[in-house]
Design a protein around this motif. Structure first.
Motif, PDB file in Angstrom:
ATOM      1  N   LEU A  67      10.796  75.811 -36.280  1.00 51.28           N
ATOM      2  CA  LEU A  67       9.802  76.704 -35.680  1.00 51.28           C
ATOM      3  C   LEU A  67      10.195  77.045 -34.241  1.00 51.28           C
ATOM      4  N   PRO A  68       9.604  78.109 -33.690  1.00 50.21           N
ATOM      5  CA  PRO A  68       9.964  78.497 -32.316  1.00 50.21           C
ATOM      6  C   PRO A  68       9.498  77.461 -31.302  1.00 50.21           C
ATOM      7  N   THR A  69      10.246  77.420 -30.213  1.00 54.21           N
ATOM      8  CA  THR A  69       9.901  76.564 -29.081  1.00 54.21           C
ATOM      9  C   THR A  69       9.482  77.461 -27.921  1.00 54.21           C
ATOM     10  N   VAL A  70       8.302  77.246 -27.407  1.00 54.69           N
ATOM     11  CA  VAL A  70       7.766  78.069 -26.323  1.00 54.69           C
ATOM     12  C   VAL A  70       7.511  77.174 -25.125  1.00 54.69           C
ATOM     13  N   GLY A  71       7.958  77.628 -23.948  1.00 56.61           N
ATOM     14  CA  GLY A  71       7.763  76.831 -22.740  1.00 56.61           C
ATOM     15  C   GLY A  71       7.319  77.685 -21.568  1.00 56.61           C
ATOM     16  N   LEU A  72       6.547  77.095 -20.726  1.00 55.77           N
ATOM     17  CA  LEU A  72       6.083  77.771 -19.513  1.00 55.77           C
ATOM     18  C   LEU A  72       6.418  76.880 -18.330  1.00 55.77           C
ATOM     19  N   SER A  73       7.082  77.464 -17.341  1.00 52.95           N
ATOM     20  CA  SER A  73       7.442  76.715 -16.138  1.00 52.95           C
ATOM     21  C   SER A  73       7.142  77.570 -14.911  1.00 52.95           C
ATOM     22  N   GLY A  74       7.037  76.947 -13.784  1.00 58.56           N
ATOM     23  CA  GLY A  74       6.747  77.699 -12.579  1.00 58.56           C
ATOM     24  C   GLY A  74       6.965  76.858 -11.332  1.00 58.56           C
ATOM     25  N   SER A  75       6.915  77.531 -10.203  1.00 60.09           N
ATOM     26  CA  SER A  75       7.063  76.834  -8.930  1.00 60.09           C
ATOM     27  C   SER A  75       6.289  77.598  -7.862  1.00 60.09           C
ATOM     28  N   ARG A  76       5.931  76.870  -6.816  1.00 50.93           N
ATOM     29  CA  ARG A  76       5.236  77.474  -5.687  1.00 50.93           C
ATOM     30  C   ARG A  76       5.736  76.791  -4.422  1.00 50.93           C
ATOM     31  N   ALA A  77       6.076  77.588  -3.410  1.00 54.57           N
ATOM     32  CA  ALA A  77       6.646  77.021  -2.178  1.00 54.57           C
ATOM     33  C   ALA A  77       6.073  77.724  -0.959  1.00 54.57           C
ATOM     34  N   ARG A  78       5.960  76.977   0.140  1.00 52.88           N
ATOM     35  CA  ARG A  78       5.521  77.523   1.437  1.00 52.88           C
ATOM     36  C   ARG A  78       6.678  77.344   2.422  1.00 52.88           C
ATOM     37  N   ASN A  79       7.076  78.451   3.051  1.00 58.34           N
ATOM     38  CA  ASN A  79       8.190  78.421   3.995  1.00 58.34           C
ATOM     39  C   ASN A  79       7.695  78.835   5.395  1.00 58.34           C
ATOM     40  N   ASP A  80       7.888  77.950   6.355  1.00 54.97           N
ATOM     41  CA  ASP A  80       7.611  78.282   7.767  1.00 54.97           C
ATOM     42  C   ASP A  80       8.894  78.837   8.405  1.00 54.97           C
ATOM     43  N   ILE A  81       8.826  80.111   8.851  1.00 57.77           N
ATOM     44  CA  ILE A  81      10.023  80.812   9.332  1.00 57.77           C
ATOM     45  C   ILE A  81       9.884  81.081  10.847  1.00 57.77           C
ATOM     46  N   GLU A  82      10.954  80.756  11.548  1.00 57.48           N
ATOM     47  CA  GLU A  82      11.007  81.062  12.993  1.00 57.48           C
ATOM     48  C   GLU A  82      12.447  81.418  13.356  1.00 57.48           C
ATOM     49  N   THR A  83      12.627  82.614  13.930  1.00 56.94           N
ATOM     50  CA  THR A  83      13.955  83.106  14.302  1.00 56.94           C
ATOM     51  C   THR A  83      14.060  83.169  15.828  1.00 56.94           C
ATOM     52  N   THR A  84      15.119  82.578  16.386  1.00 54.17           N
ATOM     53  CA  THR A  84      15.325  82.573  17.841  1.00 54.17           C
ATOM     54  C   THR A  84      16.714  83.098  18.164  1.00 54.17           C
ATOM     55  N   THR A  85      16.842  83.575  19.420  1.00 53.52           N
ATOM     56  CA  THR A  85      18.144  84.032  19.903  1.00 53.52           C
ATOM     57  C   THR A  85      18.900  82.851  20.472  1.00 53.52           C
ATOM     58  N   ALA A  86      20.110  83.126  20.943  1.00 54.98           N
ATOM     59  CA  ALA A  86      20.917  82.056  21.553  1.00 54.98           C
ATOM     60  C   ALA A  86      20.271  81.525  22.822  1.00 54.98           C
ATOM     61  N   ASN A  87      19.452  82.351  23.473  1.00 53.08           N
ATOM     62  CA  ASN A  87      18.773  81.898  24.681  1.00 53.08           C
ATOM     63  C   ASN A  87      17.451  81.197  24.389  1.00 53.08           C
ATOM     64  N   GLY A  88      17.157  81.062  23.131  1.00 50.60           N
ATOM     65  CA  GLY A  88      15.919  80.380  22.769  1.00 50.60           C
ATOM     66  C   GLY A  88      14.702  81.270  22.722  1.00 50.60           C
ATOM     67  N   VAL A  89      14.909  82.584  22.708  1.00 52.54           N
ATOM     68  CA  VAL A  89      13.786  83.520  22.643  1.00 52.54           C
ATOM     69  C   VAL A  89      13.403  83.730  21.190  1.00 52.54           C
ATOM     70  N   VAL A  90      12.131  83.534  20.864  1.00 53.91           N
ATOM     71  CA  VAL A  90      11.624  83.718  19.505  1.00 53.91           C
ATOM     72  C   VAL A  90      11.517  85.197  19.225  1.00 53.91           C
ATOM     73  N   THR A  91      12.208  85.637  18.204  1.00 53.55           N
ATOM     74  CA  THR A  91      12.170  87.047  17.823  1.00 53.55           C
ATOM     75  C   THR A  91      11.302  87.301  16.606  1.00 53.55           C
ATOM     76  N   ALA A  92      11.122  86.271  15.778  1.00 50.11           N
ATOM     77  CA  ALA A  92      10.278  86.437  14.583  1.00 50.11           C
ATOM     78  C   ALA A  92       9.764  85.074  14.158  1.00 50.11           C
ATOM     79  N   SER A  93       8.547  85.046  13.670  1.00 45.06           N
ATOM     80  CA  SER A  93       7.968  83.806  13.147  1.00 45.06           C
ATOM     81  C   SER A  93       6.880  84.141  12.141  1.00 45.06           C
ATOM     82  N   GLY A  94       6.546  83.184  11.322  1.00 47.62           N
ATOM     83  CA  GLY A  94       5.495  83.414  10.327  1.00 47.62           C
ATOM     84  C   GLY A  94       5.612  82.450   9.159  1.00 47.62           C
TER      85      GLY A  94
END
Length: 450
Positions: A67-94
């Protein structure tokens, strides 16, 4: 069973009559009652019943691979993003949240190993049915054997007690005759020795009754009540059909051990095909639905967002090329096991046929023995009466009377035992031929006193 009236032989009635008061007790239980208790409480039978219930699930398990085999899978993730320059200036975050869900299906289209396994699951159920049917037959035989073993032990005890009482009377009689000078002290010593021996035999008989009752208790799970005894003078007939060969043929074809061996052979043949399938390709139908989504304020800062859907359906195939000769080795092994199963089948047939022959001969021999012992019982009664009369008039000595008593009681004990053994041989004959049913116990139960 014939009886004769002797004024001086009040203790010498046939043993079946001596048990009449006990066997008609309102608390007495018959063979069918013991069998019903065994159906509920016998551990060996319950084990076979549970094994059959477990084996019935094998078909569902084997079908699942098709008989057929049926499966359900999933994932959920939270990513904290922060982008800085070489001088330490934050250009993007979220914050970015990602979600993934996958629904997959696989349906076998060609898999010979799974198909053979499914067919083997059917054989496993059939094998469990044969084992359970054999367990039912064994239970009827075991219950009957334990039941009649108790009756035989009780017969022996009653015979010994009757003999002891007779020896006691003869001892008292010899003592009185010695006191008045009619007989010698030798008669008294002979009677005393016989009485002492009867006391020892009574102790052994009591122990044997306890042992036999314990064996019956092991089957029904509790102490048995007073057992109903055989009716006096029962008439037993030869098995039907009267020829041996039909019984032997039925045993070779229908005996449940033979059927189980035949199923084992078929299973071994299926095992060969299943192992050969290790060389065959497999084909599966596969389908999947994939959902991906990303959300969060980081997307706005980065200027990107993503949601994707992916639906797929197709054919997946696999061809085995080399497995280190494992498949060839398994095939060779299963062929050897097939030969073993074939020899086991032949052995099962021969064993069943031999059991049928022995039981058939046991029934006919028992019937002849019963007839001879019934005649011997009548002769022993006459001999005892003659010896007692001869002793009273001084023609016979005390030892002659004691020997005649011993002979009569031994004959009655052997007659009762022969009847029990003949009944059991008949049950074993039907069990070997796989024709034993509860109705046969009903017929035997009709021979018991209520």
């Amino acid at each position: 069973m014939r009886t004769r009236s002797f004024s001086s032989l009040s203790l010498f009635f046939p043993f079946a009559f001596s048990l009449l008061v006990v066997s008609t007790n309102v608390q007495a239980i018959d063979l069918l009652g013991i069998y019903q208790e065994a159906l509920i409480n016998d551990a060996e039978y319950a084990s076979a019943r549970a094994a059959r219930a477990a084996a019935e699930e094998k078909i569902k398990q084997g079908r699942a691979n098709l008989l057929p085999t049926v499966g359900l899978s999933g994932s959920r993730a939270r990513n904290d993003i922060e982008t800085t320059t070489a001088n330490g200036v934050v250009t993007a975050s979220g914050v970015n949240n990602s979600h993934n869900y996958t629904l997959s299906l696989s349906q076998p289209l060609l898999n010979m190993a799974n198909w053979e396994q499914y067919e083997q699951s059917k054989l496993a159920v059939a094998s469990s049915e044969a084992v359970f049917a054999q367990a039912q037959q064994n239970l009827m035989v075991r219950v009957s054997q334990a039941y009649f073993d108790v009756l035989a032990a009780q017969d022996t005890l009653a015979f010994v007690r009757t003999l002891k009482q007779a020896n006691k009377e003869q001892l008292d009689y010899a003592k009185r005759n010695f006191e008045v000078g009619i007989k010698t002290i030798t008669d008294t010593h002979e009677a005393q020795a016989r009485y002492d021996l009867a006391v020892a035999q009574e102790l052994a008989a009591l122990n044997d009754v306890a042992i036999k009752r314990t064996a019956l208790q092991q089957i029904i799970g509790k102490e048995a009540k007073t057992l109903a005894a055989l009716k006096p003078g029962i008439v037993m007939t030869a098995p039907q059909p009267v020829q041996m060969e039909p019984w032997v043929t039925s045993a070779e074809q229908k005996n449940y051990s033979v059927i189980g061996a035949e199923i084992a052979l078929k299973n071994a043949q299926r095992d060969i095909a299943k192992n050969r399938a290790g060389h065959y390709p497999t084909v599966n139908l596969v389908a999947s639905v994939v959902r991906n989504s990303n959300s969060g304020n980081a997307q706005a800062i980065n200027g990107s967002s993503a949601n994707s859907n992916n639906n797929a359906i197709g054919i997946q195939w696999s061809v085995p090329l080399f497995s280190g000769f494992a498949v060839d080795s398994k095939v060779t092994e299963s062929i050897a096991l097939e030969d073993k199963a074939r020899y086991d089948l032949e052995n099962a047939r021969r064993t069943a046929a031999q059991a049928a022959r022995l039981s058939y001969l046991g029934v006919n021999s028992g019937l002849a023995q019963i007839k001879a012992l019934e005649t011997a019982e009548t002769s022993s009664l006459s001999a005892l009466a003659s010896n007692k009369l001869g002793y009273e008039v001084g023609v016979q000595i005390n030892i002659d009377v004691l020997n005649a008593q011993q002979q009569l009681f031994s004959t009655r004990r052997d007659l009762a035992k022969a009847r029990y053994d003949t009944i059991m041989s008949g049950l074993r004959l039907k069990s070997a031929a796989a024709t034993l049913k509860e109705e046969d116990l009903v017929l035997i139960n009709g021979l018991l006193q209520r």
